[in-house]
Design a protein around this motif. Sequence first.
Motif, short mmCIF file in Angstrom:
data_model
loop_
_atom_site.label_atom_id
_atom_site.label_comp_id
_atom_site.label_asym_id
_atom_site.label_seq_id
_atom_site.Cartn_x
_atom_site.Cartn_y
_atom_site.Cartn_z
N SER A 294 49.61 49.38 65.92
CA SER A 294 48.45 48.48 65.85
C SER A 294 48.83 47.03 66.15
CB SER A 294 47.80 48.58 64.46
OG SER A 294 48.69 48.13 63.46
N THR A 330 42.33 49.36 62.79
CA THR A 330 41.03 49.56 63.46
C THR A 330 40.40 48.25 63.92
OG1 THR A 330 39.95 49.57 61.27
CG2 THR A 330 40.55 51.69 62.22
N ALA A 333 41.71 47.40 67.57
CA ALA A 333 41.94 48.53 68.48
C ALA A 333 41.43 48.26 69.88
CB ALA A 333 41.32 49.80 67.90
N LEU A 362 36.67 54.33 68.02
CA LEU A 362 37.42 53.10 67.76
C LEU A 362 38.30 52.69 68.95
CD1 LEU A 362 38.56 53.67 64.07
CD2 LEU A 362 37.08 51.84 64.87
N THR A 363 38.92 53.67 69.60
CA THR A 363 39.93 53.36 70.61
C THR A 363 39.48 53.62 72.04
OG1 THR A 363 40.90 55.58 70.52
CG2 THR A 363 41.75 53.93 68.95
#
Length: 388
Positions: A294, A330, A333, A362-363
């Motif tokens: 992250s 998150t 992201a 999220l990604t």
Amino acid sequence: MEVIDEISELEKDLANLARLASEAATEDVRLLLAKLVRKYRVTRPELASRLDLTLKSSRTRANAPTLLRRGPQDTDASSMPVDADSRQSLIRVFDDRGGLPPPLLPLALLTQIQSLARERHERARLAAHGIRPTRSAILVGPPGVGKTLSARWIANQLDKPLWALDLTTVMSSLLGKTGSNLRAVFDHAKRNEAVLLLDEIDAIAKKRSDESDVGELKRLVSAILQEVDAWPDSGLLLAATNHPELIDPALWRRFDAVLNFESPTTDVLAFAVRRFLGNDVAMFEPWIELLASSLHGKSLSDVERAVNALRRQTVLDDADPAHVVMDLATQGAQNLDKPSRLQLAIELARSGALSHNKIMALTGVARDTIRKYAGPSPIKGRGRKREM
């Protein structure tokens, strides 16, 4: 002949010691004493022992702990070159001789840096073969990737403080005065066989073709080129820049080595996260790879700030480490590049904290891709595992 050479060397060391003492350069005298202890430990053990006793006694009287392990500060301010008008010291001192961990760098770059220190220790051996050690190196890379810390670590390995040229002080609206300040710093560093860092060298050593610069500044660049060329084997000259494109091409050719610093890899980030977690590493162990993923693309200084913020949150808010790590993972992201988002998606899936659908949202990584690298989702319906 060998005896004559040894006597000549002793006379030279005695003359240097006397000169520094006459200038009341207290810290420089201590530095030279420490060097002589190491130099004569084998060939003249009795002399080395007596010098060592003198050194320890002088440190006790001078309350040495105030000079050690405190980060940037002056040593004996009376011995350091100062600006004639403001009386500010032109040099910042980083004295890490009390101990400093190796910088967090890729193995190849760390090996290069270790070689710089080794060459100084093996200088006599190289000289016997007619080889000069690396006298100068320029450290290139964006802010926060460990350039200054690496310079401090090199000095630490040589049992010396790092002297950093403070360009905010040395630069003057009167460029002739800037030249005088630079000469004072260079001369002082050479006399003391120092490890000198020219930080943000691009502030002075700009391309001489830059039409915005006046002639005097171009002459300063020429003077720096001469200093790099003439730097003695006994010292080490380092420079650092965040803007290599601004530096005069001739300067690149003058430095013996160019060390390129880049944003840390995931492996380096994971190691950095473990170091920055300190005593809390066991608490966050299941989440370290996720944290590293992250924080991809961040500088080491940014990583340290983020990790410290997580530690504070878990202590002050009594927060679950898994939740604070998941929040961090998150939040940013969508700002990651494609390979970094894929790696983050894989780590999120492996953690079992989120469904593949949620990770995809999220990604932006497809569920099939997540499943390919991380296996089937452990969250398949109600009553199984609650998503965070």
